[in-house]
Design an enzyme around this catalytic site. Structure first.
Site, PDB file in Angstrom:
ATOM      1  N   ILE A 277      72.074 -10.199  31.645  1.00 55.82           N
ATOM      2  CA  ILE A 277      70.983 -10.560  32.542  1.00 55.82           C
ATOM      3  C   ILE A 277      70.172  -9.314  32.914  1.00 55.82           C
ATOM      4  O   ILE A 277      70.648  -8.188  32.776  1.00 55.82           O
ATOM      5  CB  ILE A 277      71.498 -11.252  33.820  1.00 55.82           C
ATOM      6  CG1 ILE A 277      72.364 -10.294  34.652  1.00 55.82           C
ATOM      7  CG2 ILE A 277      72.278 -12.514  33.457  1.00 55.82           C
ATOM      8  CD1 ILE A 277      72.804 -10.868  35.991  1.00 55.82           C
TER       9      ILE A 277
ATOM     10  N   GLY B  22      68.366  -7.201  38.961  1.00 51.34           N
ATOM     11  CA  GLY B  22      67.534  -7.760  40.004  1.00 51.34           C
ATOM     12  C   GLY B  22      66.441  -6.801  40.440  1.00 51.34           C
ATOM     13  O   GLY B  22      65.301  -7.209  40.682  1.00 51.34           O
TER      14      GLY B  22
END
Length: 289
Positions: free
Chosen positions: A209, A212
């Site tokens: 991923i 953030g």
């Protein structure tokens, strides 16, 4: 008990020297997608990717000099936390003046608050940077520690932002490179979750991923370019809650609502997954042009 609130909050602040130079700034900008969506020689992108007239996107303060790792956030008394159960819940930065391209500063870090959410604890790690001319920035990092709540502390207020009941003033679609996480991690976040497919699968994801804070930076750049005429020095504050994951190679949708001339509300979502939330409760405050 893994968290001793009294001991953690009473611990003295930690100070460390940090430094950065234009190479660090340029690498961070490439890590959040600068130069990827317009011709490389476009002046609007060169202000992020070329040392002549280089400016600093304020999201850089989250990695300057080593970022949270340099601050030693989890090594202070009273915090014995299982890092596999920790999530980055939110990020807020306040700019006291524009960040210089070359800098040396003292970074002072402390635990500003611990909130008891029942099944989890929310820790607010505060880092304040100052150089010879005075304060530069304040950075609050919210850490969500699963299984660490229930110690009888205050729950803390809500950071939720009520979004306008109207169409956004601006809506952007930003394709994100498949190698974006590999670029961004060179600014100091070496978590294998963002690079190693086997590690990502063990963590429950089909593929690595995106960081953030990378999405945080991409969204900030989009807002600066759209509503501030590309002038990053006008940013006073920027905060966001991390609402969901984003995968390299997806397209990010950024929506922006203007609330007057100096406050903007934003959301970021994954176009490829039916606008699954990525950033929420996102607020940008600015100084006049």
């Amino acid at each position: 008990m893994p968290i001793d609130p009294a001991a953690a909050l009473a611990a003295p602040p930690r100070s460390t020297d940090i430094a950065w130079e234009q190479r660090d700034v340029l690498l961070y900008h490439l890590g959040v997608g600068a130069g990827a969506h317009r011709p490389a020689t476009d002046p609007d992108e060169l202000r992020y990717t070329y040392e002549k007239d280089l400016q600093v996107l304020p999201g850089f303060v989250t990695v300057a000099g080593g970022g949270l790792a340099k601050a030693g956030a989890f090594s202070q008394p009273g915090l014995d936390i299982d890092l596999t159960r920790v999530l980055h819940g939110g990020q807020r930065i306040e700019l006291h003046r524009p960040v210089p391209v070359f800098g040396r500063a003292v970074l002072t870090s402390s635990l500003a608050a611990i909130h008891d959410k029942g099944k989890a604890a929310v820790l607010v790690m505060r880092s304040e940077a100052a150089d010879a001319d005075g304060p530069l920035w304040t950075c609050d990092t919210e850490i969500y520690a699963r299984g660490e709540g229930g110690f009888g502390g205050e729950r803390g207020g809500s950071s939720r932002v009520e979004m306008p009941d109207r169409a956004p003033d601006h809506e952007l679609e930003i394709p994100v490179r498949h190698d974006q996480a590999l670029l961004y991690r060179l600014s100091g976040d070496w978590n294998p979750l963002h690079a190693d497919p086997d590690f990502a699968k063990a963590a429950g994801f089909d593929t690595p991923i995106l960081h953030g804070l990378c999405t945080y930076g991409i969204t900030l750049k989009a807002a600066v370019d759209t509503v501030l005429d590309g002038d990053a020095s006008r940013v006073l504050g920027y905060s966001a809650r991390f609402a969901g994951v984003f995968f390299p190679g997806e397209t990010l949708r950024v929506r922006i609502w203007a609330e007057g001339d100096d406050r903007f509300l934003l959301t970021a979502s994954a176009v490829d997954r039916a606008d699954a939330p990525v950033l929420a409760d996102t607020v940008l405050t600015t100084r006049p042009a």
